[in-house]
Enzyme design. Structure first.
Site, short mmCIF file in Angstrom:
data_model
loop_
_atom_site.label_atom_id
_atom_site.label_comp_id
_atom_site.label_asym_id
_atom_site.label_seq_id
_atom_site.Cartn_x
_atom_site.Cartn_y
_atom_site.Cartn_z
N GLY A 2 0.75 -0.96 0.05
CA GLY A 2 -0.14 0.25 0.03
C GLY A 2 0.91 1.21 0.04
CB CYS A 3 0.37 4.71 -1.26
SG CYS A 3 -1.43 4.85 -0.44
CE1 TYR A 4 -1.24 7.92 3.96
CE2 TYR A 4 -3.25 6.47 3.88
CZ TYR A 4 -2.81 7.88 3.92
OH TYR A 4 -3.34 8.98 3.78
#
Lengths: 345, 345, 345, 345
Positions: free
Chosen positions: A150-152
């Site tokens: 995921g981006c985070y």
């Protein structure tokens, strides 16, 4: 284009799908063979994406099941969670780079807890490689399924993995504050994502329960060899792209030691950069590129340090990292197709 | 306008000065008598501020020393720190509401440490009332000098004061992440504040050393009866107005107890609002108004809670609170001139 | 609240409805008695509008037909076109201020052409007063139905009506370029209005066929006493509020004469302001307020002049003008409840 | 890097200079040999530009006169007007691509009128090639000095040149409305370009007297074989990059004929694209890329048509076109280094 690898992109009507196509367009070893988006099958990319107006020769969108996979070297999955695993689990012979959340968690029960339903293909979870590229290089060449982080998690893990691996920070007292551009919310129709709702404004969301938490803790714990917990609060800010995470950590070592650990970890990395002392990460440092920047600062409070990282959520946080993984899966130079410098202003 | 109090605004060429004038314009008991801005003396407000194009009758800007103070009931100081105390310390008979940092800290040595020079008028520090209105009502009617809190301290203190006063949270482990619109950086000419540098971007600044820290710790410690320390990291985000603080606190009580404390503290407040459970503060809830919104959330990590507050940095964080203090200093209804509802979108 | 006029707002879930409520909240002679929004009936305003978080006592939303109109002094219609006329035509005894397009055009056939269907209540068209306040003052006190002008027509007519009335510009060669903030597109769920689609971007829309054209031409022709045609191209720009129109006109008189005409027309107006020579209208001059600013410039091309106007599309272009009309309908001071100065930054 | 052409960039501290470096970084035949910026000499690019944080090996900035030109194949001038000609006129043996206004106008008297002073090197004006690439291909291979068009002229000329060349539109009645992102205003320190002054706002500027006018008229007249005049009004809108021009033209032919002319002109162009009928140009179609999009629409007013074009002001409007010209000057493929697809969102 005989020397090109043929790819299919499933979910080309979302922001991550579109950004994958943007990058693939100039990748010298990729041929974009098929683009799928069930709800928009029959339309051209130029019809649904303004920035492809000058690319009328891109394949017309089709339904996913209309793609002849025997013709495809790699499938990029840019679908929502659950839908992704359902569809990808039917593909057995083609290599898969999945950008959804479906193959990131190793534990099907955790998945069910956080994603609100049984995993559609739990037997594949152990096979999937967690594709935070810098920490997955050994596994990628042989991987059949790669789960892009995921981006985070990408930003947080780049900031913290070398530190937890060296047991240099407390595993219990990590506080992460995260800021994301609105493209992270996807192209789905929600009142909350209309321009007037978001512009000139900021708000936190998913407070205490964002789905990227278990993924971050899984990877941090794995690397630390013990349970790591984090407090994580994401905020939506009025920009299109970019993600910045500010991590307050407790440490018995000074910030200089943390800097050294990051310097060692990333000295040879083409895409991860430890900034000079005193220089703060900013999303404008990486906009539109696959770069990540990290830095460490002393806190006034003794025993704490502040570790900050910035990425472009759609590139290193999603489609760029997917290409980076693809390159390693297929024995290509890691930076191929990702050489674009950040765009500023 | 015999029943109006005559005010002078020093520093009317900055954003806080201009927002003070905006609010004062419709205050039924204020007459804007004099506006000073040394570098722009001789110009009209309409010449230097687009939004006063329709108000040609506002006083022309003069140099501060050209104002006849015998004619003035209240001086609003909207000058940079140090310059503010230097000028205001020459005013001995007129009541002063200062929006600069100069009279906020009680200790001249701390001021010198953080503001890079000896305090210009240390003898006035004990006289000045710290004007976080909700916690200063007793002192305001008799105050001659009121120091309006900084924008970040306003938000943080509204979120945390009732909690530290009740000893409900750990005094050592408070982590505050803060987000501010660009108006907080002032109207001074810095490359970093140009539109293209800030738009579509976010970055932290003042990491581990922002000047609002000692002010927050002073007030929290005072109220707690013991030393309180906080980690504080502000970020600049691409919006004009608004400020949001996300405070991760440690507590032996659950979030419900913290909610109760805030509910008790703010039940009767006209401008501070505890949001319903599960509703997250957002700057769009308060834009352009003197309102503040706060809320409490459980964290996944046991023993922690998340307290969030949002204000408009130029209104409750600055000029609006100054008017609110002015009202109480002069025996007027607290909300007078501050009734405007937030503007959205 | 015995001395207050009781109002109902139909369509309180849209941006114009919400901005009407924002303004009505501080109007000293208005009591907000009923708020309707069929799709969101049962919810509170605070639940659907972030900026009303601090106003829990606003009426809960109901379905329009649940309102007891015998109890209401004025109905504000903030519904989409067609739906508006259908509903409002059932109201026979209450005075109506309609913000939709339904009662603006005098000719039912023109309405059918442009709005894609027969007018739901053609018999009311002649009764309705076109409420561009500055040019409708005589008719408003006795009006039962007032049709508030569209946002673009408001700006264009304020710029051009005095000029066409004096036959000072060519009626055949008017070119209007218009720019609008995104709130003008409403709160409806369209991909095109998502933040990432609009931010950092601009595009024209409704090229050569925007629905505000016949309305502008109707009023200009009426005032000119002959047919007036305009070329009109609107553009959507990445801001919430504001509208700016740039009109290139042909004239045998110089720009000074046009200035004089506007000066004469607006000398006594509280909300329409001719800017000093050389000062260009900007939306930031009027943001959040009911003000309009206009100005005239010479063009390099002989025989042409450039007339520019700016308004806040939601205030003077919609809800503010509705209140202004309401004030005159009910014999109140025209500026009541509209005294707020523009908000900047 | 023996097969690379060595370039120097004068004025690397401005937005156009920086964007030139961004593009040159991935150009396979360019070596960035020297970067000059007098006021910032001695600093690294990473120190003055956030987006080069990951490129520490870029040359350190020097003063322009410290560059050994014998070592340089091409000089890119990214300096302000006047300063540009003064410096570049001292370079006699190296090929020059100038992005300033200094070599665009053929007539020194016109230059003096519009740019407020005598031209520093009038003898070079006749030598310089006006580098609107699509219309300058014959002259570029042998050119020593190429004057890259201004951003507005690039967009306007791409929209109109084929039409005036065919005498398909009136030469006297062209009205152009233009919209530009804030990067067009440069990185100089002006209050008017601070984020809070520009965000959530729009205003026209240079009304009736923008310096790009004579340049547009020169090229249009040249191609038309007669005098062409235009009304031109630019506006500054709150975005970083992008430019859109809306041209209202008078024509005895229908819009279809104008479409055909543009279709013929750009059928083989790699960077200029006529959009399908009914599709409106938008800056998001070209953001970050060297593409231009144009389209033609019927106006409601008989005898008129609307021609619209969009570019990225820093790429096709400046640095990208400079590279495109460079490619042709040195016999390289025209698209080399400019293959990046637009970035959206």
């Amino acid at each position: 284009m005989a020397d090109r690898l043929r790819i299919a992109v499933l979910g080309a009507s979302g922001y991550t799908g579109a950004d994958l196509v943007r990058l693939a367009l100039t990748h010298p070893r990729i041929e974009i063979t098929a683009l799928a988006a069930n709800a928009k099958a029959g339309q051209t990319m130029a019809q649904i994406w303004p920035h492809f107006a000058a690319y009328p020769s891109l394949p017309t969108l089709v339904k996913a099941d209309a793609i002849d996979l025997s013709d495809i070297d790699a499938v990029f999955g840019c679908l929502p969670h659950a839908a992704s695993a359902e569809l990808l689990s039917t593909i057995t012979d083609t290599r898969i780079i999945d950008l959804s959340a479906d193959f990131r968690l190793k534990d099907a029960a955790t998945y069910a807890d956080w994603y609100g339903g049984a995993h559609p293909a739990p037997s594949l979870l152990s096979e999937a490689v967690y594709g935070l590229t810098e920490f997955a290089r050994d596994a990628l060449p042989a991987a059949r399924i790669v789960a892009c982080p995921g981006c985070y998690p990408t930003a947080v893990l780049l900031a913290l993995l070398p530190l937890v691996a060296a047991h240099a920070i407390s595993a219990e007292r990590i506080t992460v504050n995260a800021l994301s551009g609105v493209s992270g919310a996807g192209r789905s129709l929600k009142e909350a994502n209309l321009f007037p709702e978001v512009a000139e404004a900021v708000h936190p969301y998913g407070i205490g329960r964002h789905r990227h938490m278990p993924e971050m803790e899984q990877e941090l714990s794995l690397r630390a060899g013990r349970d790591v917990t984090i407090s994580f609060t994401p905020h939506l800010i009025p920009m299109n792209r970019g993600e910045l995470v500010t991590c307050i950590v407790e440490t018995q070592h000074g910030p200089d030691y943390l800097r050294e650990l990051l310097a060692d970890a990333y000295a040879e990395e083409p895409f991860v950069h430890l900034l000079p002392e005193g220089v703060a990460p900013a999303t404008r440092m990486v906009r539109g590129s696959n770069h990540a920047v990290v830095s460490v600062f002393a806190d006034r409070v003794p025993g704490r340090a502040i570790v900050i990282a910035a990425i472009d959520n759609l590139v290193k946080g999603s489609s760029g990292q997917a290409i980076q993984n693809f390159n390693l899966m297929f024995g290509l130079p890691e930076t191929m197709g990702l050489e674009q410098a950040p765009i500023f202003p």
